[in-house]
Write an enzyme that holds these catalytic residues in place. Structure first.
Site, PDB file in Angstrom:
ATOM      1  CB  CYS A 114      -0.955  -0.009   1.186  1.00 24.65           C
ATOM      2  SG  CYS A 114      -2.107  -1.380   1.081  1.00 24.65           S
ATOM      3  CG  HIS A 254      -3.181   3.395   2.031  1.00 19.42           C
ATOM      4  ND1 HIS A 254      -3.596   3.005   0.777  1.00 19.42           N
ATOM      5  CD2 HIS A 254      -3.262   2.284   2.817  1.00 19.42           C
ATOM      6  CE1 HIS A 254      -3.904   1.728   0.808  1.00 19.42           C
ATOM      7  NE2 HIS A 254      -3.728   1.260   2.025  1.00 19.42           N
ATOM      8  CG  ASN A 284      -6.585  -0.844   0.713  1.00 22.84           C
ATOM      9  OD1 ASN A 284      -5.874  -0.368  -0.172  1.00 22.84           O
ATOM     10  ND2 ASN A 284      -6.084  -1.361   1.819  1.00 22.84           N
TER      11      ASN A 284
HETATM   12  O1  UT7 Z   1      -3.930  -1.343   3.489  1.00 18.60           O
HETATM   13  C1  UT7 Z   1      -2.913  -2.127   4.002  1.00 18.60           C
HETATM   14  C2  UT7 Z   1      -2.951  -2.315   5.430  1.00 18.60           C
HETATM   15  N1  UT7 Z   1      -4.204  -2.861   5.901  1.00 18.60           N
HETATM   16  C3  UT7 Z   1      -4.891  -2.185   6.816  1.00 18.60           C
HETATM   17  O2  UT7 Z   1      -4.537  -1.091   7.176  1.00 18.60           O
HETATM   18  C4  UT7 Z   1      -6.093  -2.873   7.423  1.00 18.60           C
HETATM   19  C5  UT7 Z   1      -6.064  -2.751   8.922  1.00 18.60           C
HETATM   20  N2  UT7 Z   1      -7.134  -3.469   9.585  1.00 18.60           N
HETATM   21  C6  UT7 Z   1      -8.420  -3.066   9.527  1.00 18.60           C
HETATM   22  O3  UT7 Z   1      -8.748  -2.129   8.833  1.00 18.60           O
HETATM   23  C7  UT7 Z   1      -9.428  -3.753  10.416  1.00 18.60           C
HETATM   24  O4  UT7 Z   1      -8.737  -4.564  11.341  1.00 18.60           O
HETATM   25  C8  UT7 Z   1     -10.456  -4.616   9.659  1.00 18.60           C
HETATM   26  C9  UT7 Z   1     -11.406  -3.728   8.879  1.00 18.60           C
HETATM   27  C10 UT7 Z   1      -9.764  -5.579   8.716  1.00 18.60           C
HETATM   28  C11 UT7 Z   1     -11.286  -5.422  10.653  1.00 18.60           C
HETATM   29  O5  UT7 Z   1     -11.913  -4.560  11.592  1.00 18.60           O
HETATM   30  P1  UT7 Z   1     -11.791  -4.826  13.171  1.00 18.60           P
HETATM   31  O6  UT7 Z   1     -12.575  -3.762  13.819  1.00 18.60           O
HETATM   32  O7  UT7 Z   1     -10.319  -4.890  13.481  1.00 18.60           O
HETATM   33  O8  UT7 Z   1     -12.499  -6.193  13.333  1.00 18.60           O
HETATM   34  P2  UT7 Z   1     -11.930  -7.541  13.974  1.00 18.60           P
HETATM   35  O9  UT7 Z   1     -10.963  -8.195  13.042  1.00 18.60           O
HETATM   36  O10 UT7 Z   1     -11.496  -7.257  15.370  1.00 18.60           O
HETATM   37  O11 UT7 Z   1     -13.241  -8.411  14.042  1.00 18.60           O
HETATM   38  C12 UT7 Z   1     -14.326  -8.056  14.897  1.00 18.60           C
HETATM   39  C13 UT7 Z   1     -15.458  -9.047  14.677  1.00 18.60           C
HETATM   40  C14 UT7 Z   1     -15.001 -10.494  14.716  1.00 18.60           C
HETATM   41  O12 UT7 Z   1     -16.034 -11.265  15.313  1.00 18.60           O
HETATM   42  P3  UT7 Z   1     -15.940 -11.677  16.865  1.00 18.60           P
HETATM   43  O13 UT7 Z   1     -14.681 -12.488  16.989  1.00 18.60           O
HETATM   44  O14 UT7 Z   1     -15.882 -10.375  17.631  1.00 18.60           O
HETATM   45  O15 UT7 Z   1     -17.191 -12.464  17.066  1.00 18.60           O
HETATM   46  C15 UT7 Z   1     -14.896 -10.869  13.264  1.00 18.60           C
HETATM   47  O16 UT7 Z   1     -15.074 -12.255  13.040  1.00 18.60           O
HETATM   48  O17 UT7 Z   1     -16.021  -8.843  13.374  1.00 18.60           O
HETATM   49  C16 UT7 Z   1     -16.036 -10.082  12.670  1.00 18.60           C
HETATM   50  N3  UT7 Z   1     -15.849  -9.796  11.248  1.00 18.60           N
HETATM   51  C17 UT7 Z   1     -16.885  -9.503  10.433  1.00 18.60           C
HETATM   52  N4  UT7 Z   1     -18.211  -9.414  10.653  1.00 18.60           N
HETATM   53  C18 UT7 Z   1     -18.987  -9.074   9.581  1.00 18.60           C
HETATM   54  C19 UT7 Z   1     -14.705  -9.741  10.550  1.00 18.60           C
HETATM   55  N5  UT7 Z   1     -14.958  -9.398   9.270  1.00 18.60           N
HETATM   56  C20 UT7 Z   1     -16.309  -9.260   9.177  1.00 18.60           C
HETATM   57  C21 UT7 Z   1     -17.167  -8.913   8.120  1.00 18.60           C
HETATM   58  N6  UT7 Z   1     -18.489  -8.819   8.371  1.00 18.60           N
HETATM   59  N7  UT7 Z   1     -16.715  -8.638   6.871  1.00 18.60           N
END
Ligand code: UT7
Length: 329
Positions: A114, A254, A284
Site C-alpha cells: 500500500c 492511503h 482499498n
Molecule cells: O492497506 C494495508 C494495510 N491494511 C490495513 O490497514 C487494514 C487494517 N485493519 C483493519 O482495517 C481492520 O482490522 C479490519 C477492517 C480488517 C477489521 O476490523 P476490526 O474492527 O479490526 O475487526 P476484527 O478483526 O477485530 O473483528 C471483529 C469481529 C469479529 O467477530 P468476533 O470475533 O468479535 O465475534 C470478526 O469475526 O467482526 C467479525 N468480522 C466480520 N463481521 C462481519 C470480521 N470481518 C467481518 C465482516 N463482516 N466482513
C-alpha cells in the site's frame, strides 16, 4: 541557477465500471452493510471483470498524456507501484510502455504494497532532481480482486481495483516534492502476506487447494501498526519541515480504513475538510489509493498548496511525502 525540484504536473485515474457494493458482498459472504461501513467506511468498490493491471494502468497513462498534452515518445521513465503485476516477469511497466506507446521510456515495477505509490514517487523524484530526465510517469495500480479470497469475509470486503498516474516534470519555482520519509519492517510479513506464488511456496495444486495464493491478513494487528506508524510518520514529516497544522492544506492518506485516516488527521491536528477521502466508493486499491484521491480532488487543489501524502501497508512499509502543488486546474 535555481534548484530543480520534481513537480506533479498532471494526474489521471482509472477505475473499472463494475461496482461491487456491500449489498452484493452480503450475498457472497457472512457480512452486512452496517458492519463494513462502521468498521471501514467502505460502501462499494470497483472490480475489473476483463483485463489486467496493465490495462488499468494504460488507461490512466493514456488519459494523463492526453490531458497534459504530452507525446508518448517524450516520456523517459515509468515506475509502476503494484503488488498485482500482470506476470512475475516481465514487469507491468514494460507492458504499459508497449500498450501506451512509450517508445523511448524504460521502466520497472516497485513492490511496496500500500506504500507503492509514495515509494515510487520518491524514487522517480530523484531522476528529475538530478536533471537526468524531464518527464517521468508514476503509476499506482492494483487489481486486488485477483488475489483476494471472496470466501474470506475479513479481507474481501476491504479491497477494490483501480489505478492512478501522475506526470513528474522539473520545476524551478520551488514547487513539487520537498521531502519524504520512507520506512519498512519486514517482520510485518507475519500479519499481512500473500503466502504462495513466490519462492517460499511456488504455486502447486496443494497451495491452491489451501487457498494460499490469496491475501492473508490479521486485521487487528495490522490495524494497530497502521494507526501508530501512519500517524507518527505524518507528524514527523511536519515536524522535520517546521510545518504547523495551519501550514498544511491537504492530507492525502492511503485509503485502508476510515478509522486509520481519522487517527492520522487527528494526530496532525487537521480538520476534516483538509483530508482527501474516497474510500467509500473505491475501498482499498492498494497502490492506487493516493493517485486516485489526487484525481478526485484535483479541481480543488491550488498552485502552492501544501500536501502531505501518507501511507502504510504490507511489508510492513510506510512513509510520508511533503509536496507543494504546482498548478491550478
Ligand atoms: O492497506 C494495508 C494495510 N491494511 C490495513 O490497514 C487494514 C487494517 N485493519 C483493519 O482495517 C481492520 O482490522 C479490519 C477492517 C480488517 C477489521 O476490523 P476490526 O474492527 O479490526 O475487526 P476484527 O478483526 O477485530 O473483528 C471483529 C469481529 C469479529 O467477530 P468476533 O470475533 O468479535 O465475534 C470478526 O469475526 O467482526 C467479525 N468480522 C466480520 N463481521 C462481519 C470480521 N470481518 C467481518 C465482516 N463482516 N466482513
Amino acid at each position: 541557477m535555481s534548484k530543480i525540484t520534481a513537480a506533479i504536473t498532471g494526474v489521471q485515474g482509472y477505475v473499472p465500471d463494475y461496482v461491487l457494493d456491500n449489498e452484493e458482498l452480503s450475498k457472497m459472504v457472512d457480512t452486512n452493510n452496517e458492519w463494513i461501513l462502521s468498521r471501514t467506511g467502505i460502501k462499494e468498490r470497483r472490480i475489473m471483470k476483463n483485463g489486467a493491471t496493465s490495462d488499468m494502468a494504460t488507461e490512466a497513462v493514456l488519459g494523463l498524456l492526453k490531458k497534459t498534452n504530452t507525446k508518448a515518445e517524450d516520456i523517459d521513465l515509468i515506475i509502476v507501484g503494484t503488488v498485482t503485476a500482470d506476470y512475475p516477469f516481465p514487469s507491468t511497466a514494460n507492458i504499459v510502455c508497449d500498450k501506451a506507446g512509450l517508445t523511448n521510456a524504460w521502466g520497472f515495477d516497485l513492490n511496496a504494497a500500500c506504500s507503492g505509490f509514495i515509494y515510487s514517487l520518491s524514487t522517480a523524484t530523484q531522476f528529475i532532481e538530478t536533471g537526468r530526465y524531464k518527464k517521468v510517469i508514476v503509476v499506482g495500480a492494483d487489481m486486488m480482486s485477483t488475489i483476494v479470497d471472496y470466501e474470506d469475509r475479513t479481507t474481501c470486503v476491504i479491497f477494490g481495483d483501480g489505478a492512478g498516474a501522475v506526470l513528474l516534470e522539473p520545476n524551478t519555482e520551488g514547487l513539487g516534492i520537498q521531502n519524504f520519509i520512507l520506512e519498512n519492517d519486514g517482520a510485518g510479513r507475519e500479519y499481512l502476506v500473500q503466502p504462495a506464488g513466490g519462492s517460499v511456496l511456488p504455486p502447486s495444486i496443494e497451495t491452491v487447494e489451501k487457498r494460499q495464493h490469496y491475501v492473508k491478513q490479521e486485521g487487528k494487528q495490522v490495524f494497530k501498526f497502521a494507526v501508530t506508524n501512519m500517524a507518527d510518520v505524518s507528524a514527523k514529516i511536519m515536524e522535520d519541515n517546521n510545518l504547523s497544522s495551519d501550514d498544511v492544506d491537504w492530507l492525502v492518506p492511503h485509503q485502508a480504513n476510515l478509522r486509520i485516516i481519522d487517527a492520522t488527521s487527528n494526530r496532525m491536528g487537521l480538520s476534516k475538510e483538509k483530508v482527501m477521502i474516497n474510500i467509500q466508493k473505491y475501498g482499498n486499491t492498494t497502490s492506487g489509493t493516493i493517485p486516485l484521491c489526487l484525481w478526485d480532488y484535483e479541481k480543488q487543489l491550488k498552485k502552492g498548496d501544501t500536501l502531505i501524502l501518507s501511507a502504510f501497508g504490507g511489508g510492513f512499509t510506510w512513509g510520508a511525502v511533503y509536496l507543494k502543488w504546482a498548478y491550478n486546474s
